[in-house]
Design an enzyme around this catalytic site. Structure first.
Site, PDB file in Angstrom:
ATOM      1  N   PRO A   1      74.813  44.340  53.269  1.00  0.00           N
ATOM      2  CA  PRO A   1      73.989  43.165  53.543  1.00  0.00           C
ATOM      3  C   PRO A   1      72.510  43.544  53.439  1.00  0.00           C
ATOM      4  O   PRO A   1      71.985  44.270  54.273  1.00  0.00           O
ATOM      5  CB  PRO A   1      74.378  42.778  54.973  1.00  0.00           C
ATOM      6  CG  PRO A   1      74.945  44.014  55.573  1.00  0.00           C
ATOM      7  CD  PRO A   1      75.534  44.816  54.462  1.00  0.00           C
TER       8      PRO A   1
ATOM      9  N   ASP B   1      69.635  48.400  53.820  1.00  0.00           N
ATOM     10  CA  ASP B   1      71.019  48.125  54.210  1.00  0.00           C
ATOM     11  C   ASP B   1      71.024  47.760  55.689  1.00  0.00           C
ATOM     12  O   ASP B   1      70.797  48.608  56.556  1.00  0.00           O
ATOM     13  CB  ASP B   1      71.882  49.369  53.956  1.00  0.00           C
ATOM     14  CG  ASP B   1      73.364  49.114  54.189  1.00  0.00           C
ATOM     15  OD1 ASP B   1      73.708  48.140  54.879  1.00  0.00           O
ATOM     16  OD2 ASP B   1      74.178  49.915  53.678  1.00  0.00           O
ATOM     17  N   HIS B   2      71.305  46.493  55.975  1.00  0.00           N
ATOM     18  CA  HIS B   2      71.217  46.007  57.362  1.00  0.00           C
ATOM     19  C   HIS B   2      72.326  46.566  58.248  1.00  0.00           C
ATOM     20  O   HIS B   2      72.274  46.440  59.473  1.00  0.00           O
ATOM     21  CB  HIS B   2      71.273  44.472  57.382  1.00  0.00           C
ATOM     22  CG  HIS B   2      70.424  43.854  58.445  1.00  0.00           C
ATOM     23  ND1 HIS B   2      70.149  44.478  59.639  1.00  0.00           N
ATOM     24  CD2 HIS B   2      69.789  42.656  58.505  1.00  0.00           C
ATOM     25  CE1 HIS B   2      69.396  43.711  60.388  1.00  0.00           C
ATOM     26  NE2 HIS B   2      69.158  42.589  59.723  1.00  0.00           N
ATOM     27  N   ARG B   3      73.324  47.216  57.668  1.00  0.00           N
ATOM     28  CA  ARG B   3      74.343  47.861  58.485  1.00  0.00           C
ATOM     29  C   ARG B   3      73.780  49.089  59.177  1.00  0.00           C
ATOM     30  O   ARG B   3      74.291  49.520  60.216  1.00  0.00           O
ATOM     31  CB  ARG B   3      75.527  48.280  57.613  1.00  0.00           C
ATOM     32  CG  ARG B   3      76.280  47.144  56.923  1.00  0.00           C
ATOM     33  CD  ARG B   3      77.323  47.669  55.957  1.00  0.00           C
ATOM     34  NE  ARG B   3      76.721  48.526  54.922  1.00  0.00           N
ATOM     35  CZ  ARG B   3      77.425  49.238  54.051  1.00  0.00           C
ATOM     36  NH1 ARG B   3      78.753  49.193  54.087  1.00  0.00           N
ATOM     37  NH2 ARG B   3      76.818  49.979  53.149  1.00  0.00           N
TER      38      ARG B   3
END
Length: 386
Positions: free
Chosen positions: A205, A379-381
């Site tokens: 994401p 990377d929003h993770r």
């Protein structure tokens, strides 16, 4: 005993490559270390050296054919030796017999017009080599039309290729396909880029932040460093400066230099920065390793070497692997700002725009400053917005 030459590994991201070019032909002498053929991986054009010595007895795959890692592509040995495991002939493979057929023209019949032979019953027969017929089937080409452009008595594979290029240059297809477009085959690199970009967006994401940076002091620093550099040393570019400050910034935000897995985050100790370089066939990303431990001059030298290798298709697989952050710079094309897709399995890519004079407010005064935009995709993770 004859030596079998196997298709080497092209890296972790692919298990098959295209044979771009054979540098040796059947019957040629080969020494250890001679460049035998060139392959196209998902990242670059690489050369393959021979690890055997003798005579090239057999070529099993033609140029332009996709071959899996570990397949026997050629046989080297003493003249007269035969391969013990020669497989049944496939349409995608090429043997000495086919090479001979390709090179020897058939005798011209009494009533032959170029590559078209008129039979006794008045019907027409187009004369073409096995390789030409195979390629024509793949490309859905009418051999009779190709024959109109062939001066010889036999259509060869090269004639088909030239005919296709001629159609592309005129932006047209054969007459039975009435359309206002034409096709260009996707290279292995283009297919892989498409797959990896799709996977990246589906897997990570993305979130994007953008900042305008006053580059006035950086421009002065670059000029000072280049003026003080030794004669013949590579000039320091803005990409070199950006790499260095990126590595510095990672010490304050180490998770930017990490990879995601479900159970653990893999945080890298070294900052290995890839620089996206455009080529005619796609984007290559040569990597400068351990940027955090290198001086700006060392970074500049390595980037200059990598870019020179991109231009000559001489990058090795090692030089394209191990990146932890990527920089993509479109500033030289006049692009003000843009968003880039993360190069998996990394967690960050920086999209660098052009440097332009813009009015800014400083101490309640309007000043003209050199401004550059950097847009980071994360990377929003792994990384949160703050």
């Amino acid at each position: 005993m004859a030596n079998k030459i196997l298709m080497p590994s092209g890296g972790q991201t692919t298990d098959e490559m295209i044979i771009q070019k054979w540098n040796k032909q059947v019957g040629d002498p080969v020494k250890r270390g001679d460049i035998l053929f060139e392959i196209e991986t998902d990242k670059a054009i690489l050369t393959v050296e021979s690890y055997a010595e003798g005579t090239l007895l057999e070529i099993r795959f033609a140029e332009g054919v996709m071959v899996k890692v570990g397949e026997v592509v050629a046989v080297i040995g003493k003249p007269g030796e035969l391969s013990e495991d020669k497989p049944a002939q496939k349409s995608s493979e090429i043997s000495k017999t086919e090479i001979l057929k390709e090179s020897i023209s058939e005798k011209k019949p009494a009533e032959q017009n170029g590559a078209v032979n008129t039979r006794n019953d008045g019907s027409k027969k187009v004369l073409a080599s096995p390789l030409a017929k195979s390629l024509a089937r793949v490309e859905k080409m009418d051999l009779a039309k190709v024959a109109e452009f062939v001066s010889g008595n036999l259509i060869k594979k090269a004639d088909i290729s030239r005919y296709i290029e001629q159609l592309k240059s005129k932006a047209e297809l054969p007459a039975n396909e009435e359309t206002d477009f034409y096709f260009i085959d996707n290279s292995q690199m283009r297919k892989t880029i498409a797959r990896r970009m799709k996977e990246s967006l589906a897997t990570a994401p993305h979130y994007v932040i953008s900042v305008d940076i006053d580059m006035t002091a950086a421009i002065a620093l670059r000029k000072k460093l280049n003026n003080a550099g030794s004669v013949g040393a590579p000039k320091i570019s803005f990409n070199d400066l950006i790499m260095k400050v990126t590595a510095k910034a990672v010490s304050h935000a180490p998770l930017v230099n990490a990879g995601f897995s479900e159970s653990k985050l893999k945080v890298y100790r070294n900052v290995n920065i890839g620089l996206a370089v455009a080529t005619e066939t796609g984007i290559l990303v040569p990597v400068v390793k351990a940027v955090n431990k290198k001086s700006i001059a060392e970074i500049a030298a390595e980037n200059a070497k990598n870019i020179a290798k991109v231009k000559t298709n001489s990058l090795t697989e090692t030089e394209l692997q191990g990146g932890t952050i990527t920089i993509s710079n479109l500033g030289m094309f006049g692009i003000d700002r843009f968003t880039a897709i993360i190069n998996q399995p990394e967690s960050c890519i920086l999209a660098v725009g052009s440097i332009a004079k813009k009015p800014v407010v400083k101490d309640d005064q309007i000043l003209i400053r050199e401004i550059m935009n950097i847009t980071g995709s994360f990377d929003h993770r792994i990384i949160d917005g703050a």
